[in-house]
Write an enzyme that holds these catalytic residues in place. Structure first.
Site, short mmCIF file in Angstrom:
data_model
loop_
_atom_site.label_atom_id
_atom_site.label_comp_id
_atom_site.label_asym_id
_atom_site.label_seq_id
_atom_site.Cartn_x
_atom_site.Cartn_y
_atom_site.Cartn_z
N SER A 36 4.31 18.16 -3.75
CA SER A 36 3.27 17.59 -4.59
C SER A 36 3.65 17.74 -6.05
O SER A 36 4.03 18.83 -6.49
CB SER A 36 1.93 18.31 -4.34
OG SER A 36 0.97 17.83 -5.26
N LYS A 90 -0.76 5.30 7.39
CA LYS A 90 -0.88 3.85 7.37
C LYS A 90 -1.17 3.37 5.96
O LYS A 90 -1.78 4.12 5.20
CB LYS A 90 -1.96 3.35 8.33
CG LYS A 90 -3.33 3.99 8.20
CD LYS A 90 -4.20 3.84 7.01
CE LYS A 90 -4.49 2.51 6.40
NZ LYS A 90 -5.56 2.60 5.35
P1 NAP Z 1 -4.63 9.60 -2.90
O1 NAP Z 1 -5.84 10.47 -2.81
O2 NAP Z 1 -4.44 8.77 -4.09
O3 NAP Z 1 -3.39 10.56 -2.69
C1 NAP Z 1 -2.09 10.12 -2.59
C2 NAP Z 1 -1.16 11.23 -3.06
O4 NAP Z 1 0.18 10.78 -2.93
C3 NAP Z 1 -1.32 11.59 -4.52
O5 NAP Z 1 -2.30 12.59 -4.67
C4 NAP Z 1 0.06 12.05 -4.90
O6 NAP Z 1 0.15 13.39 -4.48
C5 NAP Z 1 1.01 11.32 -3.97
N1 NAP Z 1 1.78 10.24 -4.60
C6 NAP Z 1 3.11 10.08 -4.50
N2 NAP Z 1 3.51 8.99 -5.14
C7 NAP Z 1 2.41 8.44 -5.67
C8 NAP Z 1 2.18 7.28 -6.43
N3 NAP Z 1 3.19 6.46 -6.80
N4 NAP Z 1 0.91 7.00 -6.81
C9 NAP Z 1 -0.12 7.80 -6.45
N5 NAP Z 1 0.05 8.92 -5.69
C10 NAP Z 1 1.30 9.23 -5.31
O7 NAP Z 1 -4.54 8.61 -1.65
P2 NAP Z 1 -5.08 8.84 -0.17
O8 NAP Z 1 -6.47 8.33 -0.07
O9 NAP Z 1 -4.80 10.19 0.29
O10 NAP Z 1 -4.18 7.76 0.58
C11 NAP Z 1 -2.83 7.99 0.87
C12 NAP Z 1 -2.45 7.16 2.09
O11 NAP Z 1 -3.31 7.56 3.17
C13 NAP Z 1 -2.68 5.66 1.90
O12 NAP Z 1 -1.65 4.93 2.50
C14 NAP Z 1 -4.00 5.40 2.60
O13 NAP Z 1 -4.09 4.09 3.14
C15 NAP Z 1 -3.95 6.43 3.71
N6 NAP Z 1 -5.27 6.79 4.22
C16 NAP Z 1 -6.27 7.15 3.34
C17 NAP Z 1 -7.54 7.43 3.85
C18 NAP Z 1 -8.68 7.84 2.97
O14 NAP Z 1 -9.81 8.00 3.47
N7 NAP Z 1 -8.49 8.06 1.68
C19 NAP Z 1 -7.78 7.36 5.23
C20 NAP Z 1 -6.71 7.06 6.08
C21 NAP Z 1 -5.47 6.77 5.56
P3 NAP Z 1 0.80 14.55 -5.35
O15 NAP Z 1 0.06 14.56 -6.64
O16 NAP Z 1 0.51 15.67 -4.45
O17 NAP Z 1 2.25 14.26 -5.50
#
Ligand code: NAP
Length: 308
Positions: A36, A90
């Site tokens: 992270s 996904k």
């Molecule tokens: P998020 O909260 O924005 O977290 C994504 C994490 O990925 C960031 O905190 C960051 O972590 C890391 N990262 C690495 N490269 C990045 C970039 N270029 N831009 C932004 N973040 C980057 O997103 P999320 O909701 O967890 O979603 C991530 C994936 O899970 C997506 O593909 C989404 O479709 C899937 N998903 C999400 C959910 C949901 O409810 N949110 C449900 C099912 C699936 P670090 O700061 O730790 O590096």
């Protein structure tokens, strides 16, 4: 029993909400580290970059890639090249060709690769597939409407190219429909509404033609406040099946047959353990193909600007 040391890459919403508890609840895995740039988990070693983890921790055999899709290919390619088993959140990537390339790399390196579709592991999905397998489908209606401000607050990536906009949740519906229907279908028309100044759609209406003459209509919208709707209705020659709550509830001809709890991610990690044991690949790209087709055939309209 073999215990696989695993690291989570990208500690955002889904990693914290689902991957951490699912890994802790599965005795086949031990959460050994995270990667992270901005965050960490109490008591777990963190590496600021994937390169640093791969160099320092040869003992970590598996990686769960939980970052946005635009960053997934580069990380997955490095992990596979380093001989690690890989789980992809996904959608599995930002393009179809890049995920196909990952499949070939995993085959060549003999590691497990799992392109997960969490909604396929919702409790009603397998019972629905079994109920539908000997039926003739007449019509399918998908209504997937939720509030982007509630589920994706501050997520800039989701509005950028490759972030998919409303298809980020919509692809979950497509992952269920592609799993449960007994016949294939393909896109015939799509209308995408982009908020003024945004690079991803906030709403989409899709129509698919199914083998045997049925239609699939899908209505995705990210502006729904109040109760959220994640419904799939399948009319057949022998009754109507309705999946509600994203596949957690099944109704046949208006009678509720069963409700399930939150079982998706525990099932994902059970499946990943099986794939690791046999060094196998599970990567069905059909939901991503339908989304790509929706962009290819999409008639684009510009709507009101969207402010967080
Ligand atoms: P998020 O909260 O924005 O977290 C994504 C994490 O990925 C960031 O905190 C960051 O972590 C890391 N990262 C690495 N490269 C990045 C970039 N270029 N831009 C932004 N973040 C980057 O997103 P999320 O909701 O967890 O979603 C991530 C994936 O899970 C997506 O593909 C989404 O479709 C899937 N998903 C999400 C959910 C949901 O409810 N949110 C449900 C099912 C699936 P670090 O700061 O730790 O590096």
């Amino acid at each position: 029993m073999t215990v696989t040391d695993i690291a989570i890459v990208g500690v955002g919403k889904i990693a914290r909400d689902q991957h951490v508890p699912a890994i802790s609840g599965n005795t086949s895995f031990r959460l050994a580290a995270t990667v992270s740039a901005h965050s960490c988990l109490d008591g777990i070693e963190n590496f600021p970059t994937l390169d640093q983890l791969l160099a320092a921790r040869a003992d970590i055999a598996a990686l769960a890639l939980c970052m946005p899709p635009q960053a997934r290919y580069e990380a997955a390619a490095k992990a596979i090249a380093a001989g690690r088993h890989v789980l992809l959140e996904k959608p599995p990537g930002a393009t179809i060709a890049e995920v196909e390339a990952l499949v070939r790399m995993a085959e060549a390196r003999n590691v497990a690769l799992f392109a997960t579709w969490h909604s396929r592991f919702a409790g009603a999905v397998e019972p629905a597939r079994l109920w539908l397998r000997d039926k003739r489908v007449r019509h399918v209606s998908v209504v997937w409407k939720e509030d982007v401000r509630r589920w994706h607050p501050g997520q800039a990536w989701i509005w950028q190219p490759g972030g998919l906009g409303v298809f980020d949740p919509g692809i979950n519906a497509l992952s269920i429909v592609t799993r449960i229907l007994p016949a294939p279908f393909h896109l015939v028309s799509s209308t995408l509404e982009f908020p003024d100044g945004r690079e991803a759609p906030i709403a989409a209406k899709l129509r698919f033609a199914g083998k045997g003459g049925f239609a699939v209509e899908a209505d995705f919208d990210w502006r729904q406040t109040g109760p959220q709707t994640w419904d799939i209705e399948v009319e057949t020659d022998a009754g109507t099946l309705l999946l509600k709550s994203g596949g957690a509830e099944m109704h046949i001809d208006g009678r509720e047959t069963q409700q399930w709890g939150d079982v998706e991610y525990s099932a994902i990690y059970r499946r990943f353990a099986e794939l690791i044991a046999t060094r196998s690949i599970d990567a069905d790209l059909s939901p991503l193909t339908h989304v790509a087709d929706a962009f290819m055939l999409g008639r684009r309209v510009t709507g009101e600007a969207f402010e967080e």
